[in-house]
Design a protein around this motif. Structure first.
Motif, PDB file in Angstrom:
ATOM      1  N   SER A 102       0.856  -1.183   0.000  1.00 21.55           N
ATOM      2  CA  SER A 102       0.000   0.000   0.000  1.00 21.55           C
ATOM      3  C   SER A 102       0.889   1.228   0.000  1.00 21.55           C
ATOM      4  CB  SER A 102      -0.910   0.004   1.223  1.00 21.55           C
ATOM      5  OG  SER A 102      -0.170   0.300   2.378  1.00 21.55           O
ATOM      6  N   GLN A 103       0.384   2.327  -0.507  1.00 19.11           N
ATOM      7  CA  GLN A 103       1.205   3.533  -0.597  1.00 19.11           C
ATOM      8  C   GLN A 103       1.629   4.018   0.769  1.00 19.11           C
ATOM      9  OE1 GLN A 103       0.008   6.720  -3.028  1.00 19.11           O
ATOM     10  NE2 GLN A 103       0.333   5.565  -4.881  1.00 19.11           N
ATOM     11  N   GLU A 104       0.832   3.786   1.792  1.00 18.33           N
ATOM     12  CA  GLU A 104       1.202   4.255   3.114  1.00 18.33           C
ATOM     13  C   GLU A 104       2.372   3.459   3.664  1.00 18.33           C
ATOM     14  OE1 GLU A 104      -2.818   6.414   4.214  1.00 18.33           O
ATOM     15  OE2 GLU A 104      -2.098   4.958   5.656  1.00 18.33           O
ATOM     16  N   ASN A 105       2.502   2.201   3.268  1.00 19.67           N
ATOM     17  CA  ASN A 105       3.622   1.395   3.744  1.00 19.67           C
ATOM     18  C   ASN A 105       4.877   1.617   2.911  1.00 19.67           C
ATOM     19  OD1 ASN A 105       2.117   0.278   5.762  1.00 19.67           O
ATOM     20  ND2 ASN A 105       1.483  -1.475   4.541  1.00 19.67           N
ATOM     21  N   SER A 106       4.724   2.152   1.722  1.00 20.70           N
ATOM     22  CA  SER A 106       5.885   2.344   0.871  1.00 20.70           C
ATOM     23  C   SER A 106       6.446   3.755   1.001  1.00 20.70           C
ATOM     24  CB  SER A 106       5.515   2.071  -0.583  1.00 20.70           C
ATOM     25  OG  SER A 106       4.566   3.012  -1.024  1.00 20.70           O
ATOM     26  N   ALA A 107       6.269   4.337   2.160  1.00 21.09           N
ATOM     27  CA  ALA A 107       6.714   5.709   2.401  1.00 21.09           C
ATOM     28  C   ALA A 107       8.211   5.841   2.199  1.00 21.09           C
ATOM     29  CB  ALA A 107       6.348   6.115   3.824  1.00 21.09           C
ATOM     30  N   PHE A 108       8.656   7.067   2.011  1.00 20.51           N
ATOM     31  CA  PHE A 108      10.087   7.258   1.910  1.00 20.51           C
ATOM     32  C   PHE A 108      10.649   7.229   3.319  1.00 20.51           C
ATOM     33  CE2 PHE A 108      10.236  12.132   1.929  1.00 20.51           C
ATOM     34  CZ  PHE A 108       8.898  12.293   2.182  1.00 20.51           C
ATOM     35  N   ARG A 166       6.835   7.960  -7.149  1.00 18.42           N
ATOM     36  CA  ARG A 166       7.006   8.878  -6.029  1.00 18.42           C
ATOM     37  C   ARG A 166       6.301   8.295  -4.821  1.00 18.42           C
ATOM     38  NH1 ARG A 166       4.313  13.588  -7.141  1.00 18.42           N
ATOM     39  NH2 ARG A 166       5.452  14.597  -5.465  1.00 18.42           N
ATOM     40  N   SER A 167       7.019   8.186  -3.734  1.00 12.42           N
ATOM     41  CA  SER A 167       6.436   7.583  -2.542  1.00 12.42           C
ATOM     42  C   SER A 167       5.718   8.628  -1.701  1.00 12.42           C
ATOM     43  CB  SER A 167       7.523   6.907  -1.712  1.00 12.42           C
ATOM     44  OG  SER A 167       8.517   7.833  -1.369  1.00 12.42           O
ATOM     45  N   SER A 168       4.846   8.143  -0.851  1.00  8.66           N
ATOM     46  CA  SER A 168       4.134   9.009   0.069  1.00  8.66           C
ATOM     47  C   SER A 168       4.098   8.315   1.411  1.00  8.66           C
ATOM     48  CB  SER A 168       2.717   9.273  -0.438  1.00  8.66           C
ATOM     49  OG  SER A 168       2.027   8.049  -0.542  1.00  8.66           O
TER      50      SER A 168
END
Length: 157
Positions: free
Chosen positions: A41-47, A107-109
């Motif tokens: 998920s995008q929340e787990n793939s944060a920078f 682009r991560s978030s």
């Protein structure tokens, strides 16, 4: 931070950093194909691992963190009593429009946080932070370590 150099990208470093609280991740920057693992998920793939340089000058310890696309209000710099510098922030997920077709999302978030244990000679009350062109600079001035006065004693007799 690690004693093991990075073979998969980034800067190669085999210097142990006693002040860093980072933990070496052997899978960081490992080239994996998207087909072998489910999409995170995008929340787990944060920078999560924002890149930070730490240099020491005669006057200060200087930290530079790459935080592209963030405003200064989205980044937080804090210092704990036990001499730990925290750099954290969050990049919001872009709103999706049902009519848009995404071809690539790189682009991560999400949230990131880095922590560094400051040395004894850091002036904790004079830390400054500034942000320009996506680079956060935190300057921690150093105290002059006073050398003990050595007094020679004459021996009688």
């Amino acid at each position: 931070m690690s004693l093991i150099p990075s073979f998969f990208g980034g800067r190669r470093s085999n210097v142990f950093d006693p002040f860093s609280l980072d933990v070496w991740d052997p899978f960081k920057d490992f080239p994996l194909s998207n087909s072998s693992f489910p999409k995170l998920s995008q929340e787990n793939s944060a920078f999560v691992n924002a890149r930070v340089d730490w240099k020491e000058t005669p006057e200060a310890h200087v930290f530079r963190a790459d935080v592209p696309g963030l405003k200064k209000e989205e980044v937080k710099v804090e210092v704990e009593d036990d001499r730990v510098l925290h750099i954290s922030g969050e990049r919001s997920v872009e709103k999706e429009d049902k009519n848009d077709t995404w071809h690539r999302v790189e682009r991560s978030s999400g949230k990131f946080m880095r922590r560094f244990r400051l040395p004894e000679n850091a002036k904790m009350d004079q830390i400054k932070a500034a942000m320009e062109n996506g680079v956060l600079t935190v300057t921690v001035p150093k105290e002059e370590i006073k050398k003990p006065d050595v007094k020679s004693i004459e021996i009688s007799g």
